[in-house]
Motif scaffolding. Structure first.
Motif, PDB file in Angstrom:
ATOM      1  N   PHE A  33     -42.892 -26.655  20.992  1.00 39.69           N
ATOM      2  CA  PHE A  33     -41.715 -26.135  20.304  1.00 39.69           C
ATOM      3  C   PHE A  33     -41.488 -26.896  18.996  1.00 39.69           C
ATOM      4  CE2 PHE A  33     -37.107 -26.207  19.483  1.00 39.69           C
ATOM      5  CZ  PHE A  33     -36.871 -24.845  19.384  1.00 39.69           C
ATOM      6  N   GLN A  34     -41.180 -26.159  17.952  1.00 43.33           N
ATOM      7  CA  GLN A  34     -40.856 -26.772  16.664  1.00 43.33           C
ATOM      8  C   GLN A  34     -39.424 -26.419  16.300  1.00 43.33           C
ATOM      9  OE1 GLN A  34     -43.763 -25.827  13.609  1.00 43.33           O
ATOM     10  NE2 GLN A  34     -45.422 -25.909  15.099  1.00 43.33           N
ATOM     11  N   PRO A  56     -28.395 -22.512  20.736  1.00 45.35           N
ATOM     12  CA  PRO A  56     -28.467 -23.937  21.103  1.00 45.35           C
ATOM     13  C   PRO A  56     -29.475 -24.157  22.233  1.00 45.35           C
ATOM     14  CG  PRO A  56     -26.477 -22.933  22.004  1.00 45.35           C
ATOM     15  CD  PRO A  56     -27.135 -21.878  21.167  1.00 45.35           C
ATOM     16  N   ILE A  57     -30.266 -25.195  22.120  1.00 45.03           N
ATOM     17  CA  ILE A  57     -31.257 -25.476  23.157  1.00 45.03           C
ATOM     18  C   ILE A  57     -30.993 -26.842  23.777  1.00 45.03           C
ATOM     19  CG2 ILE A  57     -33.028 -23.987  22.168  1.00 45.03           C
ATOM     20  CD1 ILE A  57     -34.318 -26.585  21.048  1.00 45.03           C
ATOM     21  N   LYS A  58     -31.475 -27.012  25.003  1.00 49.35           N
ATOM     22  CA  LYS A  58     -31.332 -28.298  25.692  1.00 49.35           C
ATOM     23  C   LYS A  58     -32.346 -29.275  25.125  1.00 49.35           C
ATOM     24  CE  LYS A  58     -29.282 -27.308  30.142  1.00 49.35           C
ATOM     25  NZ  LYS A  58     -29.329 -27.616  31.562  1.00 49.35           N
ATOM     26  N   HIS A  59     -31.874 -30.428  24.721  1.00 44.39           N
ATOM     27  CA  HIS A  59     -32.774 -31.417  24.149  1.00 44.39           C
ATOM     28  C   HIS A  59     -33.423 -32.233  25.258  1.00 44.39           C
ATOM     29  CE1 HIS A  59     -31.771 -30.457  20.051  1.00 44.39           C
ATOM     30  NE2 HIS A  59     -30.489 -30.456  20.380  1.00 44.39           N
ATOM     31  N   SER A  60     -34.700 -32.494  25.075  1.00 46.15           N
ATOM     32  CA  SER A  60     -35.472 -33.228  26.059  1.00 46.15           C
ATOM     33  C   SER A  60     -35.738 -34.647  25.573  1.00 46.15           C
ATOM     34  CB  SER A  60     -36.795 -32.501  26.306  1.00 46.15           C
ATOM     35  OG  SER A  60     -37.675 -33.306  27.032  1.00 46.15           O
ATOM     36  N   LYS A  61     -35.932 -35.560  26.498  1.00 45.97           N
ATOM     37  CA  LYS A  61     -36.250 -36.944  26.129  1.00 45.97           C
ATOM     38  C   LYS A  61     -37.719 -37.095  25.726  1.00 45.97           C
ATOM     39  CE  LYS A  61     -32.614 -38.839  29.040  1.00 45.97           C
ATOM     40  NZ  LYS A  61     -32.274 -39.500  30.307  1.00 45.97           N
ATOM     41  N   LYS A  71     -35.379 -24.791  27.362  1.00 48.32           N
ATOM     42  CA  LYS A  71     -34.233 -24.172  28.022  1.00 48.32           C
ATOM     43  C   LYS A  71     -33.065 -23.995  27.036  1.00 48.32           C
ATOM     44  CE  LYS A  71     -35.197 -25.674  32.740  1.00 48.32           C
ATOM     45  NZ  LYS A  71     -34.684 -26.412  33.918  1.00 48.32           N
ATOM     46  N   ILE A  72     -32.333 -22.921  27.229  1.00 51.83           N
ATOM     47  CA  ILE A  72     -31.150 -22.647  26.415  1.00 51.83           C
ATOM     48  C   ILE A  72     -29.989 -23.481  26.946  1.00 51.83           C
ATOM     49  CG2 ILE A  72     -29.485 -20.859  25.753  1.00 51.83           C
ATOM     50  CD1 ILE A  72     -31.823 -18.831  26.014  1.00 51.83           C
ATOM     51  N   GLU A 108     -24.735 -10.413  27.064  1.00 53.61           N
ATOM     52  CA  GLU A 108     -23.921 -10.632  28.263  1.00 53.61           C
ATOM     53  C   GLU A 108     -24.743 -11.274  29.385  1.00 53.61           C
ATOM     54  OE1 GLU A 108     -22.445  -6.725  28.988  1.00 53.61           O
ATOM     55  OE2 GLU A 108     -21.326  -6.664  27.101  1.00 53.61           O
ATOM     56  N   LYS A 109     -26.045 -11.439  29.133  1.00 53.26           N
ATOM     57  CA  LYS A 109     -26.930 -12.031  30.143  1.00 53.26           C
ATOM     58  C   LYS A 109     -27.088 -13.528  29.906  1.00 53.26           C
ATOM     59  CE  LYS A 109     -30.690 -10.000  31.569  1.00 53.26           C
ATOM     60  NZ  LYS A 109     -32.000  -9.285  31.601  1.00 53.26           N
ATOM     61  N   GLN A 110     -27.357 -14.236  30.981  1.00 58.68           N
ATOM     62  CA  GLN A 110     -27.637 -15.668  30.879  1.00 58.68           C
ATOM     63  C   GLN A 110     -29.134 -15.878  31.082  1.00 58.68           C
ATOM     64  OE1 GLN A 110     -25.555 -18.145  30.160  1.00 58.68           O
ATOM     65  NE2 GLN A 110     -23.666 -16.965  30.150  1.00 58.68           N
ATOM     66  N   HIS A 111     -29.807 -16.359  30.069  1.00 58.37           N
ATOM     67  CA  HIS A 111     -31.221 -16.679  30.191  1.00 58.37           C
ATOM     68  C   HIS A 111     -31.390 -18.194  30.305  1.00 58.37           C
ATOM     69  CE1 HIS A 111     -31.679 -12.580  28.626  1.00 58.37           C
ATOM     70  NE2 HIS A 111     -32.919 -12.619  29.103  1.00 58.37           N
ATOM     71  N   THR A 112     -32.319 -18.610  31.126  1.00 59.55           N
ATOM     72  CA  THR A 112     -32.615 -20.041  31.241  1.00 59.55           C
ATOM     73  C   THR A 112     -33.569 -20.481  30.142  1.00 59.55           C
ATOM     74  OG1 THR A 112     -32.302 -19.962  33.632  1.00 59.55           O
ATOM     75  CG2 THR A 112     -33.534 -21.847  32.765  1.00 59.55           C
ATOM     76  N   PHE A 113     -34.629 -19.693  29.942  1.00 60.59           N
ATOM     77  CA  PHE A 113     -35.676 -20.078  28.999  1.00 60.59           C
ATOM     78  C   PHE A 113     -35.627 -19.238  27.725  1.00 60.59           C
ATOM     79  CE2 PHE A 113     -37.323 -21.399  33.138  1.00 60.59           C
ATOM     80  CZ  PHE A 113     -37.688 -22.711  32.865  1.00 60.59           C
ATOM     81  N   LEU A 114     -35.761 -19.908  26.592  1.00 59.71           N
ATOM     82  CA  LEU A 114     -35.748 -19.247  25.283  1.00 59.71           C
ATOM     83  C   LEU A 114     -36.891 -18.238  25.162  1.00 59.71           C
ATOM     84  CD1 LEU A 114     -34.634 -19.083  22.347  1.00 59.71           C
ATOM     85  CD2 LEU A 114     -36.214 -20.955  21.775  1.00 59.71           C
TER      86      LEU A 114
END
Length: 203
Positions: A33-34, A56-61, A71-72, A108-114
């Motif tokens: 991912f970039q 917005p995406i979840k930031h990883s360590k 993940k969103i 209106e949907k919740q997605h886990t993955f971008l």
């Protein structure tokens, strides 16, 4: 010849021109991912000119994360905000109401993955354009590829220098023509004529 692309958030017009003109389509699934690319952002024409909409995406360590594993971030109600912004920008466009029922449910949907979200968006836009594609997916990442049209760079707006043929835009009298926005701008302004337009764009 196969065309290789990244699935992005309501892709740019240049990306959709590459999709429509492809003989066979392959989506890159194995890259890292970039940040600051169209993987999680799109540009629209708002009453104040060009506007960025960013998922917005979840930031990883970890330093490098594969795009397919991104993940969103669910803490922000970004879907509601993005759809309200689209309404403000395009409610008066010729074809917003025509496509609204196709596009609104995705917000209106919740997605886990971008990646999964962007594939579903690809299917929705194809439906709006009246086309069908069964894309392949890469099994491993190659920086250099041969015997394919490599359009992966189109996911990075800074590297995309495509000049699109002008078409009528809602706020053109205020700000003039804005080049190479999200495919939604073309759809809402040109409707089903968008497909013919995409076929004629030079890449």
């Amino acid at each position: 010849m196969k065309t290789l692309l990244h699935p992005t958030y309501f892709p740019s017009i240049s990306q959709y021109a590459a999709i429509v003109q492809a003989e066979e389509l392959v989506f890159e699934k194995e890259d890292n991912f970039q940040k600051q690319t169209n993987r999680n952002r799109m540009y629209i024409y708002s009453p104040n000119g060009i506007q960025l909409l960013n998922i917005p995406i979840k930031h990883s360590k970890t330093a490098h994360q594969k795009y397919k594993d991104i993940k969103i971030e669910p803490a922000f109600n970004w879907q509601k905000q993005h759809f309200k912004t689209l309404e403000a920008a395009y409610r008066t466009s010729p074809f917003f109401e025509y496509f609204e029922d196709d596009i609104a449910p995705i917000f209106e949907k919740q997605h886990t993955f971008l990646f999964d979200l962007n594939i579903e968006l690809f299917e929705i836009v194809n439906q709006c354009l009246g086309i069908a594609f069964q894309p392949e997916y890469t099994a491993e990442y190659f920086h250099e590829v041969s015997e394919v049209n490599d359009f992966r760079y189109l996911a990075n707006g800074k590297k995309d220098t495509t000049i699109c043929e002008p078409y009528q835009q809602v706020f053109a009298e205020k700000h003039g023509f804005i080049n190479n926005l999200s495919i939604l701008d073309l759809l809402f302004n040109e409707g089903r004529y968008a497909l013919d337009y995409l076929k004629k764009q030079s890449l």
